[in-house]
Design an enzyme around this catalytic site. Sequence first.
Site, PDB file in Angstrom:
ATOM      1  CE1 TYR A  28      -3.535   2.295   0.129  1.00 17.06           C
ATOM      2  CE2 TYR A  28      -2.446   3.449   2.454  1.00 17.06           C
ATOM      3  CZ  TYR A  28      -3.508   3.433   1.464  1.00 17.06           C
ATOM      4  OH  TYR A  28      -4.344   4.577   1.285  1.00 17.06           O
ATOM      5  CG  ASP A  34       5.208   3.393   1.356  1.00 17.32           C
ATOM      6  OD1 ASP A  34       5.643   4.052   2.402  1.00 17.32           O
ATOM      7  OD2 ASP A  34       4.140   3.466   0.595  1.00 17.32           O
ATOM      8  CE  LYS A  68       0.241   4.724   8.367  1.00 14.05           C
ATOM      9  NZ  LYS A  68       0.187   4.179   7.083  1.00 14.05           N
TER      10      LYS A  68
END
Length: 424
Positions: free
Chosen positions: A143, A231, A259
Amino acid sequence: MAETNQALFERALRVIPGGVNSPVRAFRAVGGTPYFVAVGHGAYVWDVEGRRYIDYVQSYGASILGHAHDKVTEAVRRAVAEGTSFGAPTEREVLLAEEICSRVPGCEQVRLVSSGTEAAMAAVRLARGATGRDRVVVFAGGYHGHADALLAASGSGMATLGLPASAGVPLDAVSHTLVVPYNHCPQLDERVACVIVEPVAANMGLVAPQPGFLEALREECTRCGAVLIFDEVVTGFRVARGGASTLLGVRPDLWCFGKVVGGGLPLAAFGGRREIMEQLAPEGPVYQAGTLSGNPVATAAGLAVLSLLDDDSYRQLSAFARQLGSALAQAAHEAGLEVQVPVVGPLLGVSFGPEPVHDYAGAQASAATGLYAPLMRGLLREGVAIAPGPYEVMFPSLAHGQAELDQTVEAFRAVARAVAAEGP
Ligand SMILES: *Cc1c(COP(=O)(O)O)cnc(C)c1O
């Protein structure tokens, strides 16, 4: 008196699609009503009905110190009082960029943005601009946020051009996106601009890279002149002081962070080698921008969090995860439930079946057992919150201690017995 979860959810459903502002928060995959958080502190959240949960969601990993850490709330309070957004550069943007670059060897420049989606979208655009190529390789089950080009699903076959993974994504938007299985290095050619990969996959449950996988990707990208993008929106500053590239010893050309780096506020970043980053506007021809990019409140939170994360923090987090992981696996085994509890540094996953999961096909097989839903609901009843979907992972924080660990294991033991007896 405050509203109940049910009453709030009913009001939410009227004015917010599905009642949630991000579909992962819905309880569609597990059934029931989402708990509405009133307050979070440390390892715990309290819902609007006053029920307390040991929280392993932790904002899907945006929180690493635990909720409402004193130092962070104080930094945010101070920053807010000085003004919340200017449209001119501020000192904290420089400090945060310096901090990121100093922690991540090879990352020479960064650009701050406001979400992981933006970071991944911009990194891919930059890779395409820098190479003059169009193709993007992604891994099934990975993702990278919800930019059109990255919302691709694999068709049939081993390596295939992507199909839209969402309505509203035109075929054209993913016609240059190749979707290949995780943990297998694809053969690339000179049409490929970049390969974007989660160095530890954390959006199909927790799937560790098999030995040699990332090294092979590195070599193959170098061989054909493609940009390797890690990522690290989950793994950055989560699995080690310098993230997965330092933990695993493989260096990409570009990184995406999110995050943890935003300290629980909307902030993310992408960065990498200077010669690539200099292709960004205003230095170079690749356009990218943001009104709230490098926001003074978000940078204050990010700096406060990073300042509290040293090698000891990661030793503590990893020890907790290791201990919890083996206790959960043991409890499942005693209950007669076939559960895998993979652990990578501070991250834990839960999957169902006799074997560890290595790719998306395995993750789908685990999800198809239907066992995650009763496990999640059972744990919630016992006061332990894990994400309401089988493709998520657990995020213990530095506020999780022995008491929380013991209570989690006890709850898991009881729930695993019930699930083993009753099934999905
Ligand atoms: C969460 C996530 C994103 C997207 O970040 P947002 O801030 O939700 O847009 C991108 N990549 C990975 C690996 C993620 O886990």
